[in-house]
Design a protein around this motif. Sequence first.
Motif, short mmCIF file in Angstrom:
data_model
loop_
_atom_site.label_atom_id
_atom_site.label_comp_id
_atom_site.label_asym_id
_atom_site.label_seq_id
_atom_site.Cartn_x
_atom_site.Cartn_y
_atom_site.Cartn_z
N CYS A 65 -40.48 -37.66 88.92
CA CYS A 65 -38.81 -36.84 89.37
C CYS A 65 -38.32 -38.40 90.10
CB CYS A 65 -38.92 -35.82 89.76
SG CYS A 65 -40.10 -34.17 88.59
N VAL A 66 -39.59 -38.53 91.18
CA VAL A 66 -39.00 -39.19 92.50
C VAL A 66 -37.85 -41.14 91.83
CG1 VAL A 66 -39.82 -41.11 94.47
CG2 VAL A 66 -40.09 -38.63 93.82
N VAL A 122 -34.85 -40.29 90.36
CA VAL A 122 -33.40 -39.80 91.30
C VAL A 122 -33.59 -41.81 91.89
CG1 VAL A 122 -33.38 -39.19 93.46
CG2 VAL A 122 -34.60 -37.73 92.12
N TYR A 123 -34.69 -42.32 91.90
CA TYR A 123 -34.17 -43.46 91.95
C TYR A 123 -33.66 -44.14 91.47
CZ TYR A 123 -35.45 -48.54 93.83
OH TYR A 123 -34.79 -49.78 93.58
N GLY A 138 -30.46 -43.28 91.59
CA GLY A 138 -28.80 -43.45 92.01
C GLY A 138 -29.18 -44.85 92.62
N GLY A 152 -30.17 -45.86 95.98
CA GLY A 152 -31.33 -45.18 95.19
C GLY A 152 -32.25 -44.81 96.18
N ALA A 180 -32.03 -41.38 98.55
CA ALA A 180 -31.80 -40.52 97.36
C ALA A 180 -33.22 -39.65 96.88
CB ALA A 180 -31.14 -40.07 95.78
N ALA A 181 -34.09 -41.05 96.83
CA ALA A 181 -35.90 -41.00 96.77
C ALA A 181 -36.32 -40.34 97.49
CB ALA A 181 -36.40 -41.88 95.60
N VAL A 198 -35.77 -37.13 98.01
CA VAL A 198 -35.86 -36.20 97.52
C VAL A 198 -38.03 -35.97 97.93
CG1 VAL A 198 -37.11 -35.42 94.97
CG2 VAL A 198 -34.30 -35.89 95.84
N LEU A 217 -32.75 -34.76 85.27
CA LEU A 217 -32.77 -35.72 86.13
C LEU A 217 -32.75 -36.86 84.99
CD1 LEU A 217 -35.23 -36.06 89.37
CD2 LEU A 217 -32.82 -36.24 89.65
N TRP A 260 -29.96 -39.28 83.50
CA TRP A 260 -29.70 -40.96 83.82
C TRP A 260 -29.16 -41.17 81.78
CZ3 TRP A 260 -31.36 -44.50 80.52
CH2 TRP A 260 -31.71 -45.62 81.02
#
Length: 263
Positions: free
Chosen positions: A102-103, A106-107, A110, A119, A122-123, A126, A152, A156
Motif C-alpha cells: 500500500c505504501v 501511495v508513492y 503521488g 510521492g 504521501a508515502a 501513510v 490505491l 493508479w
Amino acid sequence: MKARIRERGGRGLLFHWPLVVLLAVLALHSARTFGNFFVSDDLKWIQRTAADASRPWNAFVEPLFGDYYRPVAHLAWLANYYVWGFNADGHQFMFILLWAGCVALVYALGCRLGGRVAGVVAAALVGLNDVYLAMASWKSWYTSLCEFAAVLAWAWSYARWIETRRRGFLAAWMLLATAAVLSRELAPLIISAAVLVTLVLPAWAERTPAGRRRALLGLMLWAGISAAVIVALPSYRHGLGSVADSIGRHGAGASQPVGDRSQ
C-alpha cells in the motif's frame, strides 16, 4: 522536467532510493507488531476460515458479520490459512507485506499526480504513523487493508487509463474496482465520486450537441452503475430499506386522524 519525473514515478519503483529507504524504515517500524495474537473479531474469522477451508467459494455466499459483504477479506484469511495455518506471526507477516505494498502504491500514485516529492511525503505520512500500529494489533483490519490496497491500485490504473486510454488499463481498473467493492463498503462511494469528478462532469465542458449527448449518456451510465452497485450490497440495500420503511411509517402516522392516533 516535471512531466519526466511523473512518468518515472510509475516505473521501476524498486530503484527509487527514497522508496527503498522508506520501506526499510517501515520494516523496522512493523517489526514491533510481531507477537500480537488473535483477539476479539479475529476469533470469528478463525472459526469461519476453518469451516470454509475446503470450500473457499463460500466467501461469496455467506457474509460473516450480518450485512457486511466482504469476500475479498475472507479470501485473504483463507490464503493466509493455506500458507501459515493459524500462526499469528505468519498472518502478521502477510499483513506487513500488504501494508508495504500500500505504501509503495501511495508513492507511485503521488509521483504520478504531483512528482517525486509528493510521492515521498504521501508515502511517509501513510506508512509511518501510529494508525498502522493500531490496525496491526487486530487482524480483523484485513478488511480495511484489502480495501485500501484495492482502491490505491484502482486509482493508479485509472490514472494511467485517463492518460493513455489503453484497453489494458481500462480492464485493470474495472477489475480492481470490483475487488475494492468486494473488500469493504466505503470503496464504492470513493470510486463513484472519483469517476464523477474526473470523468463524468468534465465531459459537460463540451459545447457541441453531440458532446452534450455523450455527456448525458455518461452521466446516466454512471448513475445507473453506481445505483446498481449500492443496491447490490446488503448493508446499503437493507439500510435504504429501513429508511424507506421509516419514512412510510412516518407518512402513515402523519395522515392518520388525530383521534385515531390517540387510541
